[in-house]
Enzyme design. Structure first.
Site, PDB file in Angstrom:
ATOM      1  N   LYS A 161       0.843  -1.205   0.000  1.00 57.19           N
ATOM      2  CA  LYS A 161       0.000   0.000   0.000  1.00 57.19           C
ATOM      3  C   LYS A 161       0.878   1.255   0.000  1.00 57.19           C
ATOM      4  CE  LYS A 161      -4.075   1.623   2.650  1.00 57.19           C
ATOM      5  NZ  LYS A 161      -4.959   1.304   3.782  1.00 57.19           N
ATOM      6  N   SER A 172      -9.824   1.088   2.630  1.00 50.51           N
ATOM      7  CA  SER A 172      -8.978   1.957   1.835  1.00 50.51           C
ATOM      8  C   SER A 172      -7.844   1.221   1.112  1.00 50.51           C
ATOM      9  CB  SER A 172      -8.345   3.023   2.742  1.00 50.51           C
ATOM     10  OG  SER A 172      -7.554   2.404   3.740  1.00 50.51           O
ATOM     11  N   SER A 187     -10.097  -1.525   6.741  1.00 45.85           N
ATOM     12  CA  SER A 187      -9.515  -1.333   5.401  1.00 45.85           C
ATOM     13  C   SER A 187      -8.721  -2.483   4.816  1.00 45.85           C
ATOM     14  CB  SER A 187      -8.640  -0.089   5.396  1.00 45.85           C
ATOM     15  OG  SER A 187      -9.445   1.039   5.277  1.00 45.85           O
TER      16      SER A 187
HETATM   17  N1  GLN Z   1     -13.563   3.023   6.134  1.00 47.85           N
HETATM   18  C1  GLN Z   1     -12.996   3.418   7.387  1.00 47.85           C
HETATM   19  C2  GLN Z   1     -12.642   4.895   7.351  1.00 47.85           C
HETATM   20  O1  GLN Z   1     -12.912   5.503   6.384  1.00 47.85           O
HETATM   21  C3  GLN Z   1     -11.811   2.579   7.730  1.00 47.85           C
HETATM   22  C4  GLN Z   1     -10.597   2.994   6.998  1.00 47.85           C
HETATM   23  C5  GLN Z   1      -9.403   2.181   7.398  1.00 47.85           C
HETATM   24  O2  GLN Z   1      -9.510   1.131   7.999  1.00 47.85           O
HETATM   25  N2  GLN Z   1      -8.252   2.720   7.081  1.00 47.85           N
HETATM   26  O3  GLN Z   1     -12.114   5.418   8.278  1.00 47.85           O
END
Ligand code: GLN
Length: 479
Positions: free
Chosen positions: A74, A149, A173
């Site tokens: 990532k 994400s 995510s």
């Molecule tokens: N969808 C969640 C957020 O927008 C989790 C994101 C994540 O785990 N980085 O914060």
């Protein structure tokens, strides 16, 4: 070995093939490098999984357990001399002078860097539509999101553009994009993997985790990342080793189904696939019962106070002075800060900074941040109580299958609901894995299994037993 045969290998199988001499590490690297590079070159006609792809195969021969099986990482993992931008305009072109511990441990284990993957800006999002470098597409249906994400990592593995990938999970995510792309995603116990060199979103929640084709690969990658790191004070020594899972049955395993996370708001097709997986677990010998997590319905509200609060503090460092971009047309210092942030941050990041700054402001701190922290404690206690009666909590990973690009971008609250089932485990700091458990509308559905802190070995075993017996063979067409 033909290219098709090479691409069909799991990471563990590829490492074994290299060890056995039927495949060379360079051949493997080149097979994936070509595919990743064509996706990158295709721009919007591809899946847009990558923000950077390695130019050449590493020259030195690999004499380490992972045998040269390359990994896609990532974007937010700092990698020395390689763009590390966390999906943000404000870090565009940033070349860190050092490498994140998770990545350097994988490299030391024999897994070189193949590519950096596209992601939601600063890991804020559930659809990968918040990236400054454009959305990632889902290989099952190009008009749909891959989840977020870590969407680039998930889509790359599902589409056979990388043997395996590294993501991060703050509120879901790793697990949610794994579910939406039909692969395996594991969020380890908080602290099990060092956060050193991970560009921070919400430090008390961020955790690196594998996105892989199967449970064995997830165990193999985790094995080469865990452990205490003097560079991260919140990292912890993993008790024992991560074993490769071998279980075929679930005899004596007690699974708890929380009504709070398996009812309203979850799509019918997802619930059906979940119910079928539970039946399968029973056939494998598991005892299934109801369990209560009474505070879980409040997890989302608590998370969306705590995560923005931490992000507003972590992102204060992007002021145009020390990292990445700087507005050039400013007439004084304050104007430079404002223009840099105005141009550098996307809408979701700005929304979170404002929410977090508000929640932390004097006069509101107790009412929002303090209260959310108390909810967080209650959620941890709920899990502790549950784990006195059961071994694992099981839920659907995400409330729906992959949705259409643009479907939820105008409604942040609808977007936040994607995290309904994954956020409680993040707040409690406990490990959770998502494995494919069937399809709905022709799209993959994920099953989430969560256990107590440091139960990774048992969790991987249970996931592996289920993975073997749940029929999930339809793969998306290779791109
Ligand atoms: N969808 C969640 C957020 O927008 C989790 C994101 C994540 O785990 N980085 O914060």
């Amino acid at each position: 070995m033909s290219t098709t045969d090479i691409l069909d290998l799991s990471a563990a199988a590829a490492a074994a093939a290299i060890g056995g001499g039927s495949l060379s590490a360079t051949e493997l690297f080149e097979a994936y490098r070509d595919r990743a590079a064509s996706d990158r070159a295709a721009g919007d006609a591809g899946l847009n999984c990558f923000t950077w792809v390695a130019a050449d195969a590493p020259s030195e021969p690999v004499d380490a357990p992972l045998a040269g099986v390359p990994v896609a990482v990532k974007d937010l993992f700092c990698t020395e001399g390689v763009p590390s931008q966390a999906g943000s305009r404000i870090l565009e072109g940033y070349l860190p002078p050092y490498t994140a511990t998770a990545v350097s441990r994988l490299r030391a284990g024999g897994a070189p860097l193949l590519a950096k993957t596209n992601q939601d800006e600063f890991a804020m999002g559930s659809s990968n539509e918040n990236s400054a470098f454009g959305p990632v597409r889902n290989p099952w249906d190009r008009e749909r999101v891959p989840g977020g994400s870590s969407g680039g990592s998930a889509a790359a593995v599902a589409a056979g553009l990388a043997p395996w990938a590294l993501g991060t999970d703050t509120g879901g995510s790793v697990r949610q994009p794994a579910a939406l792309c039909g692969i395996v995603g594991l969020k380890p116990t908080y602290g099990a993997v060092s956060r050193y060199g991970m560009i921070a979103f919400a430090s008390s929640l961020d955790q690196a985790g594998p996105l892989t084709r199967d449970v064995t690969d997830a165990a193999l990658m985790l094995r080469h990342m865990v452990g205490r790191d003097p560079c991260d004070a919140t990292s912890l020594a993993f008790p024992g080793e991560i074993e490769l899972p071998t279980a075929e049955r679930l005899d004596g395993i007690r699974l708890g189904v929380p009504q709070e996370l398996t009812g309203e708001g979850i799509e019918r097709g997802v619930l059906d696939a979940f119910a079928a997986a539970i039946e399968q677990a029973k056939e494998l010998g598991a005892e299934v019962s109801d369990v209560h997590l009474p505070h879980a319905p409040h997890a989302l509200s608590a998370y969306y106070v705590l995560a923005p609060a931490e992000c507003s503090s972590n992102l204060a460092r992007y002021d145009g002075v020390r990292y990445g971009m700087r507005a050039t047309d400013a007439h004084d210092l304050l104007d430079m800060y404002m223009r840099t942030r105005h141009d550098g941050f996307g809408a979701e990041v700005k929304r979170r900074i404002m929410l977090g700054t508000y929640a932390l402001s004097s006069g509101y701190y107790e009412a929002y941040y303090g209260r959310a922290q108390r909810v967080r404690t209650r959620i941890s206690e709920d899990f502790r109580t549950a784990f006195e009666q059961i071994d694992f909590v099981v839920t659907p990973t995400a409330p729906s299958v992959a949705f259409r690009l643009g479907e939820k971008t105008a409604d942040p609250l609808a977007m936040y609901l994607n995290d309904y089932c994954t956020v409680p485990m993040s707040l409690a700091g406990i490990p959770a894995i998502s494995i494919p458990c069937g399809h709905s509308e022709g799209l993959p559905v994920g099953l989430q299994i969560a256990g107590p802190a440091f139960s990774e070995n048992r969790l991987l075993d249970a996931a592996r037993a289920l993975e073997r017996s749940i029929a999930f063979d339809a793969r998306p067409a290779r791109v």
